[in-house]
Write a protein that holds these residues in place. Structure first.
Motif, short mmCIF file in Angstrom:
data_model
loop_
_atom_site.label_atom_id
_atom_site.label_comp_id
_atom_site.label_asym_id
_atom_site.label_seq_id
_atom_site.Cartn_x
_atom_site.Cartn_y
_atom_site.Cartn_z
N UNK A 155 -23.94 42.39 95.46
CA UNK A 155 -23.44 41.16 94.85
C UNK A 155 -22.04 41.36 94.30
N UNK A 156 -21.83 42.50 93.64
CA UNK A 156 -20.54 42.78 93.03
C UNK A 156 -20.54 44.25 92.63
N UNK A 157 -19.44 44.68 92.06
CA UNK A 157 -19.33 46.06 91.63
C UNK A 157 -19.27 46.11 90.11
N UNK A 158 -20.40 46.34 89.45
CA UNK A 158 -20.36 46.43 87.98
C UNK A 158 -19.74 47.74 87.53
N UNK A 159 -19.17 47.74 86.31
CA UNK A 159 -18.62 48.98 85.78
C UNK A 159 -19.72 50.03 85.67
N UNK A 160 -19.43 51.23 86.13
CA UNK A 160 -20.42 52.31 86.06
C UNK A 160 -21.55 52.12 87.03
N UNK A 161 -21.35 51.30 88.06
CA UNK A 161 -22.41 51.04 89.02
C UNK A 161 -22.83 52.28 89.78
N UNK A 162 -24.12 52.40 90.04
CA UNK A 162 -24.68 53.51 90.79
C UNK A 162 -25.57 52.97 91.89
N UNK A 163 -25.99 53.86 92.79
CA UNK A 163 -26.83 53.46 93.91
C UNK A 163 -28.26 53.26 93.44
N UNK A 164 -28.48 52.20 92.70
CA UNK A 164 -29.82 51.90 92.22
C UNK A 164 -29.98 50.39 92.16
N UNK A 165 -31.22 49.95 92.07
CA UNK A 165 -31.49 48.52 92.04
C UNK A 165 -31.70 48.04 90.61
N UNK A 166 -31.31 46.78 90.40
CA UNK A 166 -31.52 46.13 89.11
C UNK A 166 -32.38 44.90 89.33
N UNK A 167 -32.75 44.29 88.23
CA UNK A 167 -33.56 43.09 88.29
C UNK A 167 -32.67 41.87 88.09
N UNK A 168 -32.64 40.99 89.08
CA UNK A 168 -31.80 39.80 89.04
C UNK A 168 -32.66 38.54 89.00
N UNK A 169 -32.14 37.54 88.33
CA UNK A 169 -32.81 36.23 88.30
C UNK A 169 -31.83 35.17 88.79
N UNK A 170 -32.29 34.33 89.68
CA UNK A 170 -31.47 33.26 90.26
C UNK A 170 -32.11 31.92 89.92
N UNK A 171 -31.27 30.99 89.45
CA UNK A 171 -31.73 29.64 89.11
C UNK A 171 -30.87 28.62 89.84
N UNK A 172 -31.51 27.70 90.52
CA UNK A 172 -30.77 26.62 91.19
C UNK A 172 -30.32 25.60 90.16
#
Length: 329
Positions: A155-172
């Motif tokens: 999605x983007x490059x967060x500061x300190x990003x690593x090769x791991x997954x996070x939990x995202x929430x999407x709302x229309x």
């Protein structure tokens, strides 16, 4: 003759008693083992079930927190690109700063407008995100909101990003006619979600291992990294349907829960090491008691046998002496 009877009586008594002790001890141990595992599973289900409710409440709380952005007056014009809303960026940053569980927030407009919290760069627009299978499926489904485990770099490059997954929430975000205006997305950490299901060492269900069974078939550890699970665990997870799965696996219990508005699942492996340790102590106690009882019964059987054979031996000797012919003079 009576010496042989003495041995037979001892053997018969000891065989009956030792057989009774062995069978009764086996029944006691197996009953305790069955009840112990049943208790472990019941208490584990109660504990993780409560923690699952707490995790869902945490997710709903985050959803409600960011609704201040989605319900903001004039959000439709900002997302359509008709005007640039300078107040949105401070709002996103303020929400992130006031809630440590929010790692980032992004507003994607259908016409290409993007607003984000200040800790991320290189943001893709909504049209580009539709190339991601999970996000594209969400946008095409018409679902109001959904949680996903995704690699942030997609999605983007967060500061300190690593090769791991996070939990995202999407709302229309839609207008009064239901037409899609854009999408509100925020990120939180998997360790926070998984932390609800962790238990302290020393408890009956302590030392459990928490995983996320992602929608793409991958197993993730509490840090969002790919995890290896046993073949038995993976095979048992296939039987998941509905809201919950309970399965006994080698070395413990597998519990799985469906996450609300998500294709991912939470999996908890609860080892039975502590229960096995307690059962081992019970087995050692039973063996010690049985040995003590066996020695006691050996002594009692010997004394009982002697109480029968000694009088008989004396009686037999007396009868022989009585029946002896008198010696000639």
């Amino acid at each position: 003759m009576f010496q042989r009877l003495h041995l037979r009586i001892q053997v018969a008594l000891l065989t009956a008693v030792l057989l009774y002790i062995a069978l009764s001890s086996w029944v006691v141990y197996r009953t305790m083992e069955s009840r112990g595992m049943e208790s472990l599973q019941r208490m584990s289900v109660q504990y993780t079930g409560q923690q699952h409710q707490n995790a869902e409440l945490f997710k709903r709380w985050l959803e409600e927190t960011v609704q201040i952005v989605a319900n903001r007056e004039g959000i439709g014009e900002a997302l359509s690109g008709k005007r640039y809303d300078e107040s949105l960026l401070p709002l996103l940053d303020g929400l992130r700063a006031s809630n440590v569980d929010l790692s980032s927030l992004v507003l994607y407009g259908r016409q290409g407008a993007v607003y984000s919290s200040g800790n991320i760069t290189s943001i893709r627009n909504l049209e580009q995100l539709t190339d991601e299978p999970e996000i594209g499926r969400f946008l095409r489904s018409g679902t109001t909101s959904e949680w996903m485990s995704l690699d942030a770099s997609r999605l983007y490059y967060p500061y300190g990003g690593k090769a791991r997954k996070s939990l995202f929430h999407f709302t229309r975000i839609t207008d009064s006619n239901g037409v899609l205006l854009g999408v509100l997305q925020f990120e939180t950490s998997l360790p926070k979600l998984a932390g609800f299901f962790r238990s302290e060492p020393g408890t009956l269900y302590g030392g459990n291992r928490v995983y996320v069974a992602a929608a793409d078939g991958q197993w993730l550890d509490v840090n969002g990294l790919n995890a290896e699970v046993s073949e038995e665990t993976d095979a048992a997870s296939v039987r998941f349907s509905g809201e919950r799965l309970e399965a006994e696996i080698e070395g413990g219990i597998l519990l799985m829960y469906a996450l609300e508005h998500s294709a991912d699942r939470i999996a908890i492996v609860i080892p039975n090491d502590q229960m096995r340790g307690e059962l081992g102590k019970l087995g050692a106690i039973l063996i010690a008691v049985n040995v003590a009882m066996a020695l006691l019964f050996v002594l009692l059987a010997r004394r009982l046998s002697l109480s029968i054979t000694v009088p008989l031996t004396a009686l037999f000797r007396k009868m022989r002496e009585t029946m002896k012919e008198p010696s000639p003079r």
